[in-house]
Design an enzyme around this catalytic site. Structure first.
Site, PDB file in Angstrom:
ATOM      1  N   GLY A 133      -7.029   0.649   3.069  1.00  0.00           N
ATOM      2  CA  GLY A 133      -8.478   0.659   2.823  1.00  0.00           C
ATOM      3  C   GLY A 133      -8.855   1.394   1.552  1.00  0.00           C
ATOM      4  N   GLY A 134      -7.919   2.186   1.008  1.00  0.00           N
ATOM      5  CA  GLY A 134      -8.147   2.815  -0.297  1.00  0.00           C
ATOM      6  C   GLY A 134      -9.222   3.885  -0.304  1.00  0.00           C
ATOM      7  N   THR A 135      -9.800   4.079  -1.477  1.00  0.00           N
ATOM      8  CA  THR A 135     -10.741   5.178  -1.717  1.00  0.00           C
ATOM      9  C   THR A 135     -11.988   5.071  -0.842  1.00  0.00           C
ATOM     10  OG1 THR A 135     -10.031   5.160  -4.025  1.00  0.00           O
ATOM     11  CG2 THR A 135     -12.057   6.357  -3.533  1.00  0.00           C
ATOM     12  N   CYS A 136     -12.614   3.909  -0.832  1.00  0.00           N
ATOM     13  CA  CYS A 136     -13.924   3.776  -0.185  1.00  0.00           C
ATOM     14  C   CYS A 136     -13.864   4.234   1.273  1.00  0.00           C
ATOM     15  CB  CYS A 136     -14.406   2.332  -0.267  1.00  0.00           C
ATOM     16  SG  CYS A 136     -16.023   2.082   0.457  1.00  0.00           S
ATOM     17  N   HIS A 154     -45.546  -5.244   6.764  1.00  0.00           N
ATOM     18  CA  HIS A 154     -46.196  -3.939   6.835  1.00  0.00           C
ATOM     19  C   HIS A 154     -45.737  -3.198   8.079  1.00  0.00           C
ATOM     20  CE1 HIS A 154     -49.259  -0.854   6.605  1.00  0.00           C
ATOM     21  NE2 HIS A 154     -49.480  -1.054   7.909  1.00  0.00           N
ATOM     22  N   GLU A 185       0.858  -1.193   0.000  1.00  0.00           N
ATOM     23  CA  GLU A 185       0.000   0.000   0.000  1.00  0.00           C
ATOM     24  C   GLU A 185       0.885   1.230   0.000  1.00  0.00           C
ATOM     25  OE1 GLU A 185      -3.382   0.785  -0.316  1.00  0.00           O
ATOM     26  OE2 GLU A 185      -2.382   2.734  -0.392  1.00  0.00           O
TER      27      GLU A 185
HETATM   28  C1  LIG Z   1     -16.731  10.390  -3.301  1.00  0.00           C
HETATM   29  C2  LIG Z   1     -16.911   8.931  -3.585  1.00  0.00           C
HETATM   30  C3  LIG Z   1     -17.975   8.257  -3.025  1.00  0.00           C
HETATM   31  C4  LIG Z   1     -18.152   6.897  -3.286  1.00  0.00           C
HETATM   32  N1  LIG Z   1     -19.229   6.276  -2.745  1.00  0.00           N
HETATM   33  C5  LIG Z   1     -19.434   4.956  -3.000  1.00  0.00           C
HETATM   34  C6  LIG Z   1     -20.530   4.262  -2.427  1.00  0.00           C
HETATM   35  O1  LIG Z   1     -21.324   4.827  -1.672  1.00  0.00           O
HETATM   36  N2  LIG Z   1     -20.673   2.946  -2.704  1.00  0.00           N
HETATM   37  C7  LIG Z   1     -19.812   2.283  -3.521  1.00  0.00           C
HETATM   38  O2  LIG Z   1     -19.984   1.084  -3.750  1.00  0.00           O
HETATM   39  N3  LIG Z   1     -18.753   2.909  -4.076  1.00  0.00           N
HETATM   40  C8  LIG Z   1     -18.548   4.220  -3.832  1.00  0.00           C
HETATM   41  N4  LIG Z   1     -17.465   4.849  -4.368  1.00  0.00           N
HETATM   42  C9  LIG Z   1     -16.550   4.075  -5.241  1.00  0.00           C
HETATM   43  C10 LIG Z   1     -15.593   3.226  -4.394  1.00  0.00           C
HETATM   44  O3  LIG Z   1     -14.910   4.034  -3.469  1.00  0.00           O
HETATM   45  C11 LIG Z   1     -14.596   2.530  -5.298  1.00  0.00           C
HETATM   46  O4  LIG Z   1     -15.293   1.864  -6.324  1.00  0.00           O
HETATM   47  C12 LIG Z   1     -13.785   1.510  -4.530  1.00  0.00           C
HETATM   48  O5  LIG Z   1     -13.043   2.128  -3.492  1.00  0.00           O
HETATM   49  C13 LIG Z   1     -12.823   0.801  -5.487  1.00  0.00           C
HETATM   50  O6  LIG Z   1     -12.002  -0.053  -4.761  1.00  0.00           O
HETATM   51  P1  LIG Z   1     -10.643  -0.573  -5.353  1.00  0.00           P
HETATM   52  O7  LIG Z   1     -10.252  -1.675  -4.454  1.00  0.00           O
HETATM   53  O8  LIG Z   1     -10.761  -0.859  -6.786  1.00  0.00           O
HETATM   54  O9  LIG Z   1      -9.614   0.659  -5.261  1.00  0.00           O
HETATM   55  P2  LIG Z   1      -9.253   1.693  -4.130  1.00  0.00           P
HETATM   56  O10 LIG Z   1     -10.225   1.646  -3.017  1.00  0.00           O
HETATM   57  O11 LIG Z   1      -9.067   2.989  -4.804  1.00  0.00           O
HETATM   58  O12 LIG Z   1      -7.863   1.176  -3.556  1.00  0.00           O
HETATM   59  C14 LIG Z   1      -6.706   1.151  -4.306  1.00  0.00           C
HETATM   60  C15 LIG Z   1      -5.514   1.227  -3.368  1.00  0.00           C
HETATM   61  O13 LIG Z   1      -4.327   0.985  -4.106  1.00  0.00           O
HETATM   62  C16 LIG Z   1      -3.322   1.854  -3.667  1.00  0.00           C
HETATM   63  N5  LIG Z   1      -2.330   1.996  -4.750  1.00  0.00           N
HETATM   64  C17 LIG Z   1      -2.540   2.560  -5.977  1.00  0.00           C
HETATM   65  N6  LIG Z   1      -1.442   2.464  -6.732  1.00  0.00           N
HETATM   66  C18 LIG Z   1      -0.503   1.845  -5.976  1.00  0.00           C
HETATM   67  C19 LIG Z   1       0.834   1.481  -6.204  1.00  0.00           C
HETATM   68  N7  LIG Z   1       1.418   1.687  -7.380  1.00  0.00           N
HETATM   69  N8  LIG Z   1       1.509   0.885  -5.201  1.00  0.00           N
HETATM   70  C20 LIG Z   1       0.916   0.634  -4.002  1.00  0.00           C
HETATM   71  N9  LIG Z   1      -0.358   0.958  -3.751  1.00  0.00           N
HETATM   72  C21 LIG Z   1      -1.066   1.549  -4.714  1.00  0.00           C
HETATM   73  C22 LIG Z   1      -4.056   3.129  -3.350  1.00  0.00           C
HETATM   74  O14 LIG Z   1      -3.310   3.939  -2.463  1.00  0.00           O
HETATM   75  C23 LIG Z   1      -5.328   2.588  -2.731  1.00  0.00           C
HETATM   76  O15 LIG Z   1      -5.215   2.450  -1.343  1.00  0.00           O
HETATM   77  C24 LIG Z   1     -17.242   6.199  -4.114  1.00  0.00           C
HETATM   78  C25 LIG Z   1     -16.142   6.870  -4.648  1.00  0.00           C
HETATM   79  C26 LIG Z   1     -15.967   8.220  -4.396  1.00  0.00           C
HETATM   80  C27 LIG Z   1     -14.775   8.917  -4.995  1.00  0.00           C
END
Ligand SMILES: Cc1cc2nc3c(=O)[nH]c(=O)nc-3n(C[C@H](O)[C@H](O)[C@H](O)COP(=O)(O)OP(=O)(O)OC[C@H]3O[C@@H](n4cnc5c(N)ncnc54)[C@H](O)[C@@H]3O)c2cc1C
Length: 458
Positions: free
Chosen positions: A39-42, A441, A34
């Protein structure tokens, strides 16, 4: 020295950690990498923080509506943005810490914290270290697109990540983009007390939805005082004193929007541009998404791509489902496929939109002989009792085999109620199964059987 693992996972988003658990559980030695926030974006800048803020905004909204329910508010309620942010930070932070400690405590799993880059199809560099494995899983997610619009570089702007640091109330938030992310921020900031204007290039908000759904969403937001500028075909920016001027070429209304803050919500791009994919030989499409087959294998044997970076989904549940598919194929001899899953998502404005399967427009385009049922939320007892009657639900079924083709529930509880429809779709059962079911209901779901009893030709 190169360290050898059975599997390397790049990214700890919504697929990586679960897959790490599955692989280590099967006895593999796993490295997970990481570069930023566990935990990334979500967890950090997506679902979790936005839904906690949507909850704060809902509370503010209900305080304003208290008198409608016979609740007399004698004090002066106000929104403290610092407290809203600290609640959000606390909930999001707990999830982040949870993912990190889960991974660090996982037997046979080694956590690396640095940017990962392929050197070859089997070697990944992580800072000064080199790791090798015969199985590599890419779960790198995506980030907000920074579009090239005239004047962009002259004005400060926010995206879904930087807005997480905002602990004050923007006087007037201008949001470029009327998709799901833009709409959720629009309503929540309006409820916090900002003036809000959404600028959208297409003629509709949530433009992938049916026109009736999109129009109802617009009405919900406008009723709360959100300004909506559609058909903004030529967007540019400039500064006027402290203000930001957004130039919009719209069909009607003023050609300029003057705001105090600018949020860009115009789309996402995959984090595949600095990953050494060329060195690995992994093919991407012209938008940078990693090309995968139905089992999520890339063009290189031994490398898989999961989550947002493969372009097969843009949600947490699709990323998690990707991990289930890969795990099932590799470990369970269960040939699960991406093409088996049914489109499902929600838009978390209030009331929310729950969606499953095809839209009405898609069914019409395919020329399917279909039946449709509709019901306004004004005719749903629970919605009336809660004083939340905006929106409607609709369902479309195949006229021949009676299977459900798609549904939309825009209304209170719509994000939950949609699942009974989704599950029957997965079962490939006829709609009559729900029609004959006895639902509880008073709920929103209890009117789904009734709606199915009133189907009309599409
Ligand atoms: C504002 C917003 C609201 C959202 N609301 C919802 C919702 O309510 N419900 C829903 O289902 N989805 C929602 N989403 C979408 C959801 O967040 C994403 O679809 C989901 O997080 C994707 O998960 P992922 O595992 O593909 O990637 P991510 O969660 O993005 O994780 C990728 C990880 O990889 C890491 N990484 C990237 N490149 C490298 C590298 N080269 N080396 C090491 N680490 C790296 C990043 O730092 C990150 O931690 C929302 C998105 C946004 C922006």
């Amino acid at each position: 020295m190169t360290k050898t693992y059975d599997a390397i996972i790049i990214g700890t988003g919504q697929a990586g950690p679960f897959l790490a658990q599955r692989l280590t559980g099967a006895g593999m030695k796993v490295a997970i990498i990481e570069r930023k926030l566990f935990g990334g974006t979500c967890i950090n800048t997506g679902c979790t923080p936005t839904k906690t803020m949507v909850a704060s905004a809902y509370a503010a909204h209900m305080v304003r509506r208290a008198a409608d329910f016979g609740v007399v508010d004698s004090g002066l309620a106000s929104v403290d943005m610092k407290l809203v942010k600290s609640r959000k930070d606390s909930i999001s932070g707990q999830s982040r810490i949870g993912v990190e400690s889960w991974l660090r405590g996982m037997t046979n799993c080694t956590v690396y914290q640095a940017h990962a880059r392929f050197e070859s199809p089997t070697v990944v560099s992580v800072g000064a270290e080199r790791l090798t494995a015969n199985r590599i899983f890419i779960n790198v997610g995506g980030r907000a697109v920074a579009p090239r619009m005239p004047g962009m570089e002259e004005v400060p702007h926010l995206n879904n990540s930087s807005i997480m640091d905002v602990d004050f109330l923007p006087r007037h938030l201008v949001i470029i983009g009327g998709g799901y992310i833009g709409l959720e921020f629009a309503q929540m900031y309006r409820r916090f007390g900002s003036e809000v204007t959404i600028v959208e290039t297409s003629p509709y908000l949530a433009r992938h939805e049916d026109e009736d759904v999109s129009t109802a969403i617009r009405e919900i937001l406008e009723r709360e005082g959100v300004n909506v500028r559609l058909n903004a075909t030529c967007i540019g920016f400039s500064k006027r004193g402290e203000d930001i001027l957004a130039h919009v070429d719209c069909d009607s209304g003023d050609r300029e929007v003057v705001g105090s803050h600018l949020l860009l919500a115009v789309g996402r791009r995959p984090n595949t541009d600095d990953l050494g994919l060329t060195e690995a030989g992994v093919a991407v499409d012209k938008r940078g998404y990693i090309v995968v087959d139905d089992h999520l294998q890339t063009s290189v044997p031994g490398i898989w791509a999961l989550g947002d970076c493969n372009g097969k989904g843009a949600f947490t549940h699709t990323a998690f489902n990707d991990a289930e598919i890969v795990g099932a194929n590799l470990l369970d001899h269960d040939p699960r496929k991406v093409s088996e899953r049914i489109t499902a998502y929600a838009l978390f404005i209030d009331p929310p939109l729950g969606r499953a399967g095809l839209t009405e427009g898609e069914v019409r385009k395919r020329g399917r002989h279909a039946l449709i049922g509709r019901r306004p939320m004004t005719k749903v007892g629970r919605a009336v009792e809660k004083g939340e009657t905006q929106g409607f639900m609709k369902i479309i079924v195949d006229a021949q085999n009676h299977q459900i083709l798609g549904a939309a529930i825009l209304g209170t509880g719509g994000d939950e109620a949609i699942h009974s429809i989704l599950d029957v779709m997965y079962a490939k059962a006829p709609y009559t199964v729900i029609q004959r079911a006895m639902h509880i209901h008073p709920t929103v779901s209890e009117l789904i059987p009734t709606m199915l009893g009133e189907l009309q030709p599409l």
